[in-house]
Design an enzyme around this catalytic site. Sequence first.
Site, mmCIF file in Angstrom:
data_model
loop_
_atom_site.group_PDB
_atom_site.id
_atom_site.type_symbol
_atom_site.label_atom_id
_atom_site.label_comp_id
_atom_site.label_asym_id
_atom_site.label_seq_id
_atom_site.Cartn_x
_atom_site.Cartn_y
_atom_site.Cartn_z
ATOM 1 N N GLU A 1 -9.472 -13.408 -1.896
ATOM 2 C CA GLU A 1 -8.722 -13.711 -0.668
ATOM 3 C C GLU A 1 -9.447 -14.823 0.076
ATOM 4 O OE1 GLU A 1 -6.986 -10.558 1.609
ATOM 5 O OE2 GLU A 1 -7.552 -11.508 3.500
ATOM 6 N N ASP B 1 -1.030 -12.407 1.713
ATOM 7 C CA ASP B 1 -1.685 -11.420 2.580
ATOM 8 C C ASP B 1 -1.852 -12.113 3.936
ATOM 9 O OD1 ASP B 1 -2.948 -9.232 3.530
ATOM 10 O OD2 ASP B 1 -4.570 -9.203 2.068
ATOM 11 N N ASP C 1 -5.174 -13.675 -2.872
ATOM 12 C CA ASP C 1 -4.516 -13.293 -1.634
ATOM 13 C C ASP C 1 -4.496 -14.550 -0.778
ATOM 14 O OD1 ASP C 1 -3.797 -10.745 -2.204
ATOM 15 O OD2 ASP C 1 -5.057 -9.779 -0.699
ATOM 16 N N HIS D 1 0.885 -1.166 0.000
ATOM 17 C CA HIS D 1 0.000 0.000 0.000
ATOM 18 C C HIS D 1 0.920 1.213 0.000
ATOM 19 C CE1 HIS D 1 -2.486 -2.863 2.435
ATOM 20 N NE2 HIS D 1 -3.522 -2.296 1.837
ATOM 21 N N ASP E 1 -10.855 -11.635 10.098
ATOM 22 C CA ASP E 1 -9.849 -11.789 9.042
ATOM 23 C C ASP E 1 -8.495 -11.977 9.742
ATOM 24 O OD1 ASP E 1 -8.969 -11.754 6.446
ATOM 25 O OD2 ASP E 1 -8.982 -9.582 6.234
ATOM 26 N N ASP F 1 -5.967 -13.626 8.764
ATOM 27 C CA ASP F 1 -4.848 -13.557 7.810
ATOM 28 C C ASP F 1 -3.693 -14.487 8.173
ATOM 29 O OD1 ASP F 1 -6.059 -11.622 6.209
ATOM 30 O OD2 ASP F 1 -5.214 -9.950 7.335
ATOM 31 N N HIS G 1 -11.303 -13.899 3.247
ATOM 32 C CA HIS G 1 -12.524 -13.143 2.960
ATOM 33 C C HIS G 1 -13.621 -14.087 2.471
ATOM 34 C CE1 HIS G 1 -9.985 -9.250 2.105
ATOM 35 N NE2 HIS G 1 -9.790 -9.756 3.306
ATOM 36 N N GLU H 1 -10.925 -6.634 -4.840
ATOM 37 C CA GLU H 1 -10.790 -7.693 -3.827
ATOM 38 C C GLU H 1 -12.042 -7.746 -2.958
ATOM 39 O OE1 GLU H 1 -7.037 -7.548 -1.691
ATOM 40 O OE2 GLU H 1 -7.970 -8.438 0.069
#
Length: 476
Positions: free
Chosen positions: A308, A379, A336, A142, A347, A349, A311, A272
């Site tokens: 993802e 991710d 992701d 980002h 999330d 991750d 997600h 996404e």
Amino acid sequence: MSERVLFLLLCLNVVSYLVIAETQTCPADLGGKCADDSGDWEGEFFPGIPEVKYEGPSSKNPLAYKWYNAEEVILGKKMKDWLRFSVAFWHTFRGTGVDPFGAPTKFWPWEDGTNSLAMAKRRMRANFEFINKLGVDRWCFHDRDVAPDGNTLEETNANLDEVVALAKELQGSKIRPLWGTAQLFVHPRYMHGGATSSELGVYAYAAAQVKKAIEVTHYLGGENYVFWGGREGYQTLLNTDMERELDHLARFLEAAVAYKKKIGFNGTFLIEPKPQEPTKHQYDWDVATTTNFLRKYGLIDEFKLNVECNHATLSGHSCHHELETARINGLLGNIDANTGDPQIGWDTDQFLTDISEATLVMLSVIRNGGLAPGGFNFDAKLRRESTEVEDLFIGHIVGMDTLARGLRNAAKLIEDGTLSELVRKRYSSFDSQLGAQIEAGKADFDLLEKKAMEWGEPKVPSAKQELAEMIFQSAL
Ligand code: XLS
Ligand code: NI
Ligand code: NI
């Protein structure tokens, strides 16, 4: 647990991998490295960690690949070309281990506790040493992970330019961004969203930020650009004009497409999907919802999707379902690569370590003919309790090996052919004259009624679900 506590948990989880460097302190035993605040410090960030090599399944070396053999050819393509791995800058270099109940746990030796430009540059050097030692060719970022905010947008852009110029130099000829993106969710100005904010000034600011993020992604040779919804969603419909917000989002994306063309950026634009977090209802809920949005606004040919896995499960689907939904709509662009925890509802991750899930993921990827110009972006963040620098490598190695194993298993299933034969047989009644007429849209209800009366009660065959599962398992 009260709703308030739960909401706090959700919010904090979202920011947990972001800019929370302020509370970090420099460990006492690191000598000169911490004290040196020059961004040009060029020492080794990961001393003692060699380049990670493939050693095969019998290796007990935690810093070696057991299943990922980059150059090995599987189903006509090198493993590295099927997998196109990428390191996520935000989790790997800005993740601190903070969680809703506790302070950061990770104090990387190169961090000096500031969010300065010098620190940003030093961190960028650490990023590229990490990527090179891991032996991957891609990274994702980002805008705000890599460079600090200034006092004005101009100053912020200048900071970004400075760090990105260093990144370009460090990329060399081999490493490129798999994708870049703009962070439109941390700063308070984005509390109502960016493109869907009720405030015009915020819409314009978000546009300016995305414009710049596309430019730097292009400058770095990025292959894709991602739009994750950030705070594009709502908390209650009582104060929300959903139709107007969705129209605004579409106009924003149209303007991004126009700008991409204007500057000659040929990377793929990816959306996404995510169902909730940080808003109660994110507009890009899942693949099907996002696909409908793209079709409604005539954007379907300009975007693909970045699916993802965490997600996917948050939206009540499996990752495989989301990948297949994207694939059959011609929209599978990137993955992701992460996973959630079955007992934690956010999330989280985590690095994907489930071989069976990885096999399903790779079945979709193979059916899609690969992901290029997309790939697999990790991710994924280390668990809060994994606090050593070495763990950063181990997390990625296990994630890469899991997907490599998934690729090998999926190839076995495809080469064996028993599963696809089971599916083929299941639909074989349609491999007939009437079936062909139906599939060509040429069988009207009169004809079907005539056949139904002629044939009488149909004989319905077994679905063979357990057999399908048995065959799948034999490949793991
Ligand atoms: C957050 C998203 C985010 C995007 C990039 O849940 O996964 O990390 O991938 O903005
Ligand atoms: Ni993501
Ligand atoms: Ni996510």
